[in-house]
Write a protein that holds these residues in place. Structure first.
Motif, PDB file in Angstrom:
ATOM      1  N   SER A   1       1.002  -1.143   0.121  1.00 57.86           N
ATOM      2  CA  SER A   1      -0.031   0.134   0.008  1.00 57.86           C
ATOM      3  C   SER A   1       0.860   1.264   0.008  1.00 57.86           C
ATOM      4  CB  SER A   1      -0.978   0.052   1.175  1.00 57.86           C
ATOM      5  OG  SER A   1      -0.057   0.216   2.532  1.00 57.86           O
ATOM      6  N   LEU A   2       2.221   1.007   0.519  1.00 57.60           N
ATOM      7  CA  LEU A   2       3.020   2.168   0.483  1.00 57.60           C
ATOM      8  C   LEU A   2       3.938   2.200  -0.829  1.00 57.60           C
ATOM      9  CD1 LEU A   2       4.209   2.133   4.226  1.00 57.60           C
ATOM     10  CD2 LEU A   2       2.418   3.455   3.271  1.00 57.60           C
ATOM     11  N   GLY A   3       3.681   1.350  -1.645  1.00 64.23           N
ATOM     12  CA  GLY A   3       4.442   1.217  -2.746  1.00 64.23           C
ATOM     13  C   GLY A   3       6.109   0.605  -2.394  1.00 64.23           C
ATOM     14  N   VAL A   4       6.068  -0.099  -1.661  1.00 64.49           N
ATOM     15  CA  VAL A   4       7.232  -0.897  -1.230  1.00 64.49           C
ATOM     16  C   VAL A   4       7.181  -2.326  -1.328  1.00 64.49           C
ATOM     17  CG1 VAL A   4       8.903  -1.303   0.761  1.00 64.49           C
ATOM     18  CG2 VAL A   4       7.627   1.143   0.537  1.00 64.49           C
ATOM     19  N   GLU A   5       8.134  -2.798  -2.149  1.00 57.13           N
ATOM     20  CA  GLU A   5       7.941  -4.476  -2.173  1.00 57.13           C
ATOM     21  C   GLU A   5       8.532  -5.258  -0.950  1.00 57.13           C
ATOM     22  OE1 GLU A   5       9.773  -7.710  -5.260  1.00 57.13           O
ATOM     23  OE2 GLU A   5       9.947  -5.610  -5.823  1.00 57.13           O
ATOM     24  N   ALA A   6       8.094  -5.950  -0.535  1.00 61.31           N
ATOM     25  CA  ALA A   6       8.493  -6.924   0.721  1.00 61.31           C
ATOM     26  C   ALA A   6       9.362  -7.734   0.194  1.00 61.31           C
ATOM     27  CB  ALA A   6       7.214  -7.334   1.493  1.00 61.31           C
ATOM     28  N   GLU A   7      10.306  -8.129   1.272  1.00 60.63           N
ATOM     29  CA  GLU A   7      11.260  -9.488   0.713  1.00 60.63           C
ATOM     30  C   GLU A   7      10.125 -10.642   0.918  1.00 60.63           C
ATOM     31  OE1 GLU A   7      13.649  -9.670   4.699  1.00 60.63           O
ATOM     32  OE2 GLU A   7      12.464  -8.196   5.193  1.00 60.63           O
ATOM     33  N   SER A   8      10.744 -11.440   0.143  1.00 59.39           N
ATOM     34  CA  SER A   8      10.024 -12.718   0.093  1.00 59.39           C
ATOM     35  C   SER A   8       9.657 -13.538   0.903  1.00 59.39           C
ATOM     36  CB  SER A   8      10.709 -13.810  -1.260  1.00 59.39           C
ATOM     37  OG  SER A   8      12.023 -14.133  -0.802  1.00 59.39           O
ATOM     38  N   ASN A   9      10.598 -13.722   2.090  1.00 61.71           N
ATOM     39  CA  ASN A   9      10.478 -14.075   3.219  1.00 61.71           C
ATOM     40  C   ASN A   9      10.054 -13.549   4.531  1.00 61.71           C
ATOM     41  OD1 ASN A   9      12.817 -13.028   3.621  1.00 61.71           O
ATOM     42  ND2 ASN A   9      13.907 -14.680   4.548  1.00 61.71           N
TER      43      ASN A   9
ATOM     44  N   LYS B   1       9.869  -1.204  10.396  1.00 62.69           N
ATOM     45  CA  LYS B   1      10.180   0.391  10.509  1.00 62.69           C
ATOM     46  C   LYS B   1      11.958   0.348  10.368  1.00 62.69           C
ATOM     47  CE  LYS B   1      10.514   4.719  12.840  1.00 62.69           C
ATOM     48  NZ  LYS B   1      10.274   5.429  11.644  1.00 62.69           N
ATOM     49  N   GLU B   2      12.445  -0.639  10.968  1.00 60.41           N
ATOM     50  CA  GLU B   2      13.815  -0.655  11.105  1.00 60.41           C
ATOM     51  C   GLU B   2      14.690  -1.087   9.590  1.00 60.41           C
ATOM     52  OE1 GLU B   2      17.461  -2.724  13.249  1.00 60.41           O
ATOM     53  OE2 GLU B   2      15.662  -2.978  14.107  1.00 60.41           O
ATOM     54  N   ASN B   3      13.868  -2.067   8.963  1.00 61.99           N
ATOM     55  CA  ASN B   3      14.469  -2.765   7.953  1.00 61.99           C
ATOM     56  C   ASN B   3      14.069  -2.110   6.707  1.00 61.99           C
ATOM     57  OD1 ASN B   3      15.897  -5.629   8.613  1.00 61.99           O
ATOM     58  ND2 ASN B   3      14.249  -5.226  10.177  1.00 61.99           N
ATOM     59  N   TYR B   4      12.742  -1.178   6.614  1.00 63.20           N
ATOM     60  CA  TYR B   4      12.452  -0.739   5.464  1.00 63.20           C
ATOM     61  C   TYR B   4      12.669   0.904   5.193  1.00 63.20           C
ATOM     62  CZ  TYR B   4      10.769  -5.150   4.052  1.00 63.20           C
ATOM     63  OH  TYR B   4      10.721  -6.481   3.532  1.00 63.20           O
ATOM     64  N   GLY B   5      12.981   1.226   6.350  1.00 64.92           N
ATOM     65  CA  GLY B   5      13.249   2.987   6.526  1.00 64.92           C
ATOM     66  C   GLY B   5      12.138   3.658   6.283  1.00 64.92           C
ATOM     67  N   LEU B   6      11.053   3.217   7.011  1.00 67.84           N
ATOM     68  CA  LEU B   6       9.799   3.922   6.738  1.00 67.84           C
ATOM     69  C   LEU B   6       9.674   5.011   7.629  1.00 67.84           C
ATOM     70  CD1 LEU B   6       7.042   1.253   6.733  1.00 67.84           C
ATOM     71  CD2 LEU B   6       8.287   2.031   4.895  1.00 67.84           C
ATOM     72  N   SER B   7       9.139   6.265   7.339  1.00 72.39           N
ATOM     73  CA  SER B   7       8.955   7.454   8.079  1.00 72.39           C
ATOM     74  C   SER B   7       7.764   7.550   9.183  1.00 72.39           C
ATOM     75  CB  SER B   7       8.587   8.590   7.215  1.00 72.39           C
ATOM     76  OG  SER B   7       7.559   8.458   6.438  1.00 72.39           O
ATOM     77  N   GLU B   8       6.686   6.562   8.946  1.00 69.43           N
ATOM     78  CA  GLU B   8       5.848   6.145  10.000  1.00 69.43           C
ATOM     79  C   GLU B   8       6.542   5.759  11.437  1.00 69.43           C
ATOM     80  OE1 GLU B   8       4.134   6.267   5.710  1.00 69.43           O
ATOM     81  OE2 GLU B   8       5.967   5.129   6.698  1.00 69.43           O
ATOM     82  N   THR B   9       5.870   5.899  12.327  1.00 64.54           N
ATOM     83  CA  THR B   9       6.253   5.515  13.596  1.00 64.54           C
ATOM     84  C   THR B   9       6.027   4.043  13.978  1.00 64.54           C
ATOM     85  OG1 THR B   9       3.936   6.010  14.664  1.00 64.54           O
ATOM     86  CG2 THR B   9       5.664   7.929  14.740  1.00 64.54           C
ATOM     87  N   GLU B  10       6.339   3.315  14.879  1.00 65.82           N
ATOM     88  CA  GLU B  10       5.897   1.998  15.012  1.00 65.82           C
ATOM     89  C   GLU B  10       4.300   1.826  15.399  1.00 65.82           C
ATOM     90  OE1 GLU B  10       8.581   0.139  17.863  1.00 65.82           O
ATOM     91  OE2 GLU B  10      10.295   0.959  16.841  1.00 65.82           O
ATOM     92  N   GLU B  11       3.928   2.524  16.168  1.00 69.88           N
ATOM     93  CA  GLU B  11       2.816   2.885  16.535  1.00 69.88           C
ATOM     94  C   GLU B  11       1.621   3.101  15.238  1.00 69.88           C
ATOM     95  OE1 GLU B  11       4.967   4.753  17.911  1.00 69.88           O
ATOM     96  OE2 GLU B  11       4.927   3.663  19.877  1.00 69.88           O
ATOM     97  N   GLU B  12       2.116   3.739  14.277  1.00 71.96           N
ATOM     98  CA  GLU B  12       1.223   4.026  12.983  1.00 71.96           C
ATOM     99  C   GLU B  12       1.311   2.874  12.115  1.00 71.96           C
ATOM    100  OE1 GLU B  12       1.915   8.684  12.405  1.00 71.96           O
ATOM    101  OE2 GLU B  12       3.301   7.561  11.849  1.00 71.96           O
TER     102      GLU B  12
END
Length: 215
Positions: free
Chosen positions: A29-37, A55-66
């Motif tokens: 939904s954010l236009g980010v492709e997830a790793e296969s596993n 958040k840590e592995n995809y560098g998202l600006s959203e907070t963990e709560e969001e």
């Protein structure tokens, strides 16, 4: 059979896939492709732990709560709009209702999700009561939810059938004295042999039960 206790996810509803790919849907939904596993990596994490990982592995600006709130909203939307009954479920419930067999729900899922899905699918009123682990106060590794459900139905537990797709839940119900029915779900494929050995009977889906007047 004097009564029936049904699990929901993986037993009545084909809903396990949403728990496996909710994070993939979120990233998409954010236009980010997830790793296969990614689903395998998050399998044993809580929603909050999964949000922290994303958040840590995809560098998202959203907070963990969001992130956590957004993934839970995807799950909610699935139950409210998509989750289907598994094959044979409606027909089997119709048969039990015609035979005046009391039916209740025992689920680890939240009440709003379960009620919304079953209402949309037209089977909510088949069940006399819904018991949830959160409301009972214990999970399915302990027998309280089954005991509460069995007491509501009344009679000997050995004559009340418990339908489950998860090995830990089925073992708990069996140890509490209930008659157990293992229902196959792909999410528990690795446990299927053990489920078959532990359960009183096992079925690949509920279409097998419709013609069997003993079940």
């Amino acid at each position: 059979m004097t009564g029936a206790i049904f699990d929901v996810d993986g037993t009545l509803l084909d809903s396990m896939p949403i728990w496996e790919d909710v994070s993939v849907r979120y990233l998409k939904s954010l236009g980010v492709e997830a790793e296969s596993n990614l689903p395998q990596k998050l399998e044993r994490m809580s929603v909050e732990e999964g949000a922290a990982y994303i958040k840590e592995n995809y560098g998202l600006s959203e907070t963990e709560e969001e992130i956590a709130a957004a993934t839970l909203k995807i799950v909610e939307d699935f139950y409210y709009n998509e989750a289907p009954l598994k094959p044979g479920v409606r027909e089997y419930l119709d048969r039990l209702r015609a035979e005046n067999i009391p039916m209740v729900i025992a689920t680890s899922s939240g009440r709003p999700h379960v009620e919304a899905a079953l209402r949309r699918l037209g089977v909510l009123d088949y069940f006399g009561k819904i018991f949830t682990c959160s409301e009972v106060g214990e999970g399915k590794t302990r027998p309280l939810i089954y005991e509460k459900a069995g007491e509501y139905i009344g009679g000997d537990f050995k004559d009340i059938y418990v339908f489950e797709d998860a090995i830990h839940a089925l073992e708990t119900a069996k140890q509490a004295g209930f008659y157990t029915v293992a229902v196959y779900d792909p999410s528990a494929d690795k446990d299927w042999k053990q489920l078959q050995e532990e359960a009183d009977i096992s079925v690949t889906d509920m279409r097998q039960l419709i013609a069997d007047k003993e079940i």
